[in-house]
Design a protein around this motif. Structure first.
Motif, short mmCIF file in Angstrom:
data_model
loop_
_atom_site.label_atom_id
_atom_site.label_comp_id
_atom_site.label_asym_id
_atom_site.label_seq_id
_atom_site.Cartn_x
_atom_site.Cartn_y
_atom_site.Cartn_z
N VAL A 8 0.92 -1.10 -0.02
CA VAL A 8 0.00 0.09 -0.07
C VAL A 8 0.88 1.28 0.05
N SER A 9 2.03 1.05 0.65
CA SER A 9 2.86 2.59 0.79
C SER A 9 3.86 2.53 -0.13
N GLU A 10 3.57 2.65 -1.37
CA GLU A 10 4.75 2.32 -2.11
C GLU A 10 5.27 3.68 -2.55
N THR A 11 5.15 4.74 -2.12
CA THR A 11 5.55 6.09 -2.41
C THR A 11 6.60 6.38 -1.16
N VAL A 255 -10.05 15.43 -0.79
CA VAL A 255 -8.98 14.51 -1.13
C VAL A 255 -8.08 14.23 -0.17
N ILE A 256 -7.82 15.63 0.33
CA ILE A 256 -6.42 15.87 1.40
C ILE A 256 -7.00 15.40 2.71
N LEU A 257 -8.21 15.86 3.05
CA LEU A 257 -8.83 15.28 4.40
C LEU A 257 -8.87 13.82 4.28
N PHE A 258 -9.25 12.92 3.34
CA PHE A 258 -9.56 11.85 3.40
C PHE A 258 -8.35 10.97 3.21
N ASP A 259 -7.27 11.55 2.58
CA ASP A 259 -5.90 10.90 2.31
C ASP A 259 -5.31 10.85 3.82
N TYR A 260 -5.60 12.03 4.75
CA TYR A 260 -5.19 11.98 6.08
C TYR A 260 -5.76 11.02 6.85
N VAL A 261 -7.01 10.79 6.81
CA VAL A 261 -7.83 9.90 7.65
C VAL A 261 -7.26 8.50 7.20
N THR A 262 -7.20 8.15 5.83
CA THR A 262 -6.68 6.84 5.70
C THR A 262 -5.22 6.61 5.83
N GLN A 263 -4.52 7.53 5.76
CA GLN A 263 -3.10 7.21 5.85
C GLN A 263 -2.57 7.50 7.52
N ARG A 264 -3.13 8.26 7.96
CA ARG A 264 -2.39 8.68 9.39
C ARG A 264 -3.20 8.38 10.55
N ARG A 269 -6.08 2.97 8.96
CA ARG A 269 -5.33 1.78 9.17
C ARG A 269 -6.18 0.65 9.33
N HIS A 270 -7.33 0.77 10.08
CA HIS A 270 -8.35 -0.19 10.19
C HIS A 270 -9.06 -0.48 8.79
N ILE A 271 -9.25 0.39 8.07
CA ILE A 271 -9.87 0.35 7.04
C ILE A 271 -8.78 -0.73 5.77
N TYR A 272 -7.55 -0.34 5.72
CA TYR A 272 -6.57 -1.16 4.99
C TYR A 272 -6.57 -2.55 5.31
N ALA A 273 -6.55 -2.66 6.85
CA ALA A 273 -6.59 -3.98 7.42
C ALA A 273 -7.90 -4.87 7.21
N VAL A 274 -9.03 -4.39 7.22
CA VAL A 274 -10.06 -5.22 6.83
C VAL A 274 -10.09 -5.29 5.32
N GLY A 275 -9.67 -4.33 4.55
CA GLY A 275 -9.68 -4.82 2.93
C GLY A 275 -8.42 -5.86 2.72
N GLY A 276 -7.54 -5.83 3.54
CA GLY A 276 -6.42 -6.81 3.42
C GLY A 276 -6.58 -8.12 3.74
N GLN B 115 -4.51 10.09 15.76
CA GLN B 115 -3.78 10.18 14.56
C GLN B 115 -2.41 9.28 15.03
N LEU B 116 -1.81 8.30 14.04
CA LEU B 116 -0.97 7.52 14.29
C LEU B 116 0.24 7.85 14.53
N ASP B 117 1.05 7.41 15.72
CA ASP B 117 2.46 7.95 16.05
C ASP B 117 3.52 6.86 15.38
N GLU B 118 3.74 7.08 14.00
CA GLU B 118 4.48 6.22 13.34
C GLU B 118 5.74 6.01 13.87
N THR B 119 6.49 7.17 14.39
CA THR B 119 7.78 7.11 14.79
C THR B 119 7.91 6.34 15.99
N ARG B 120 7.01 6.40 16.80
CA ARG B 120 7.13 5.64 18.17
C ARG B 120 6.83 4.01 17.99
N MET B 121 5.96 4.07 16.92
CA MET B 121 5.68 2.67 16.58
C MET B 121 6.93 1.87 15.83
#
Lengths: 403, 256
Positions: A8-11, A255-264, A269-276, B115-121
């Protein structure tokens, strides 16, 4: 190995050499780069065929044309990340726009409550789909297929005898009709870039402080420049015409808002986990039903936002709102831009990039005065091409043992 | 084998499913810093026993003791809260996420709100995997690109984040090649060095003799033998598994 879903995190991991870059590119990494190349080819072809294609006025029109569908696609990406599908987003966008129009025009509601009611209706519809899907284990395909039919009926019922409702309330019409003054456009661009740079470099500082290996400063500068250039270029172009459209700001903002929600966030994280791997997610203590229901609610909410934007641009809601090819294009966009239909892989940015590809084809062919038959065939071919390239590159990747 | 030294002990456990008696009168215990191999033929009740320990099944009869005290375990969360971590055969890792994301799945560290704390994880992942000397190349590797042994290491490492006292490993070396099996068994030894009680369910007797301190045999849902690994030969264990010594479930002879 071959059934596993690719990363998922190719970049996040930058290549160290040109050879590694080429190798990973042909294995399907840097997916967004591939879409940008596709987009560049499409733009080049249309620019050569008609010199008005790259004019400020046409590119501004393009931005307005993709705003509605792009918003719907943002919600579609979230649902695709689960490995699910929502066939009702088109008609739900029409229905929610109709609810707003009826409340505003027929019942005399002020624009803000009418808009809020439409968005709440979207959330409610999505929650309902999610509830049926998770509680009774009905596949999302069937739930939303029923929704596609059922909400179509509700749309006709809401509109009643009138058929078409024209919109003229200032705030609603302004959504698609507002253009910022040149200076404000520049300010928005600079703030956006500054925030991005700040987040990028503070993230690096945090890693350095924590003693983790951090990407070289040069690579981050390249990344910031890669964001800054298109942003500045966009503002420069639209400022030659009417200015930065509010519709584009809204689209990019979501787009920025939901990119933040999905990535950070944990929820992303749970969305990706359920999908994976749904079983893994469940065993890790994630409330899978809740994640799914919330995602469906957000998907329909974004459909409502898209429907409102489309209505604002059309200045009306009618019986064909949300119908025709809207649904299919809203799903095709993210898929063209590399979001997997099987879940767990993709980025919210693919909603914007996909809408740009599809919008450019449609816009360019209109300029060249092709009829819809050709337009559909070309769009279909691009979708097919994108999926074939995606399948071929992930095959190369699995052969390289990286899946 | 006094009550006080065992970290987890089951007393007189019975569990039936309809007409099938999966477990009958099983006593089982594991002490801190001890690796117990749980062996038995297919259908001998190994999985049922593990599911009782991990709280998935409530036994029909018998007591569950933890750290010397009788406890009530109603569901997997109770067992996890006590400090019993289970690593299942089918791993349950999300292939599309990297090692860090999988390690912290469901228990992500956050800084501001959600918000995920990637650094700490990432830091903690480095520490954890470092102390376990795992062979995982980078904590930012996507799990899909790891080998079977490395995936098993990730799964085991994940179970340690909850600071458990007992780790239950269900067939940790099934379907692994020789070098990968070695990596996993090395990891099991390091769990023992950390003072954890480890229960390994396995079909592979070579693995059993390589890491186990004690071998507990189940035969048709009954105790079929409880040996110190240094005292027995593989032939003795095979005999206990197939029921040659204990004459159709007469377990007393072998445990005496």
């Amino acid at each position: 190995m071959s059934t596993a879903t690719p990363p998922v995190s190719e970049t996040d991991v930058l290549p160290r050499s040109r050879a590694e870059f080429l190798q990973r590119f042909t294995q399907g990494d840097f997916g967004s780069l591939r879409v940008l190349i596709t987009l560049a080819v499409i733009w080049l072809i249309f620019a050569l065929a008609n010199d008005r294609f790259l004019s400020a006025i046409n590119l501004t029109n393009l931005a307005l044309q993709i705003a509605g569908i792009g918003l719907i696609s943002v919600g579609v990406v979230l649902i695709l990340l689960l490995g699910e599908i929502d066939l009702s987003v088109g008609i739900v966008s029409g229905l929610c726009a109709a609810i707003m129009a009826v409340l505003n025009v027929k019942h005399g509601w002020a624009p803000v409550p009418a808009l809020a009611a439409a968005i709440v209706a979207g959330l409610a519809i999505g929650t309902f789909h999610g509830f049926i899907h998770t509680r009774f284990g009905v596949p999302s395909f069937v739930v939303t297929l029923a929704g596609l039919l059922g909400w179509q009926g509700v749309l006709l019922w809401v509109l009643g005898d009138t058929g078409t409702i024209n919109l003229n309330a200032p705030l609603i019409v302004d959504l698609a009709g507002t253009f910022f003054a040149d200076a404000i456009g520049w300010i928005i661009a600079v703030v956006l870039i500054a925030v991005y740079a700040a987040v990028t470099f503070s993230g690096r500082m945090g890693r350095v402080r924590a003693g983790l290996d951090a990407p070289p400063v040069g690579a981050l500068v390249v990344r910031v420049v890669a964001v800054a250039v298109p942003v500045l270029l966009t503002v420069w172009i639209v400022n030659q015409d009417r200015g930065l459209p509010l519709a584009l700001v809204i689209l990019v903002g979501f787009v920025i808002l939901f990119d933040y929600v999905t990535q950070r966030t944990t929820f992303g994280r749970h969305i990706y986990a359920v999908g994976g791997n749904e079983e893994a997610a469940r065993r890790a203590g994630i409330d899978v039903r809740r994640v799914r229901t919330v995602v469906f609610a957000l998907g329909s909410m974004m459909a409502a936002c898209g429907g409102i934007m489309l209505a604002s641009r059309l200045l009306a809601v009618n019986q064909s709102s949300g119908g025709s090819d809207l649904l299919l294009l809203a799903i095709a966009g993210p898929v063209i831009a590399g979001t997997s239909l099987f879940g767990g892989r993709g980025r919210v940015w693919s909603a914007l990039l996909g809408a740009l590809v599809i919008g450019s084809i449609s816009n360019g062919m209109d300029l060249l005065a092709y009829s819809s038959d050709t337009k559909f065939m070309v769009t279909g071919a691009v979708l097919l091409g994108a999926v074939v390239v995606d399948a071929a590159t992930s095959k190369r990747r699995s052969r390289a043992g990286r899946v | 084998m006094t009550e006080t030294t065992s970290v987890l002990a089951l007393r007189g456990i019975s569990k039936g499913f309809g007409a099938v008696q999966a477990l009958a009168g099983v006593d089982f215990e594991v002490r801190p810093g001890e690796v117990v191999a749980l062996v038995g033929d297919n259908g001998a009740g190994k999985s049922t026993l593990v599911k009782v320990m991990s709280g998935i099944y409530a036994p029909d009869e018998g007591e569950y003791h933890f750290a010397g005290r009788p406890v009530k375990v109603n569901g997997p969360q109770d067992a996890a809260d006590l400090g019993v971590a289970t690593v299942y055969q089918d791993l349950a890792l999300a292939d599309n996420l990297d090692v860090v994301a999988n390690l912290f799945l469901g228990h992500e560290l956050t800084n501001v709100g959600p918000q995920l704390d990637e650094t700490r994880m990432e830091q903690r992942a480095h520490e954890l995997l470092g102390t376990l000397s795992t062979t995982i190349p980078s904590v930012r590797t996507v799990v899909a690109s790891l080998s079977g042994g490395q995936r098993q290491q990730v799964a085991i490492a994940r179970s340690l984040l909850g600071e458990p006292k007992v780790v239950l490993l269900d067939e940790p070396t099934a379907a692994l090649g020789v070098p990968q099996t070695r990596q996993v068994l090395d990891l099991v030894r390091r769990l023992r060095e950390r003072g954890l009680g480890v229960v390994v369910i396995t079909h592979n007797l070579a693995d059993v003799f390589e890491v186990a301190d004690r071998i507990f045999v189940l035969y048709l849902g009954r105790p079929g033998g409880d040996f110190a690994a240094s005292d027995v030969t593989p032939e003795d264990v095979v005999a206990a598994i197939t029921g040659v010594h204990n004459g159709n479930g007469n377990a007393k002879e072998a445990t005496a």
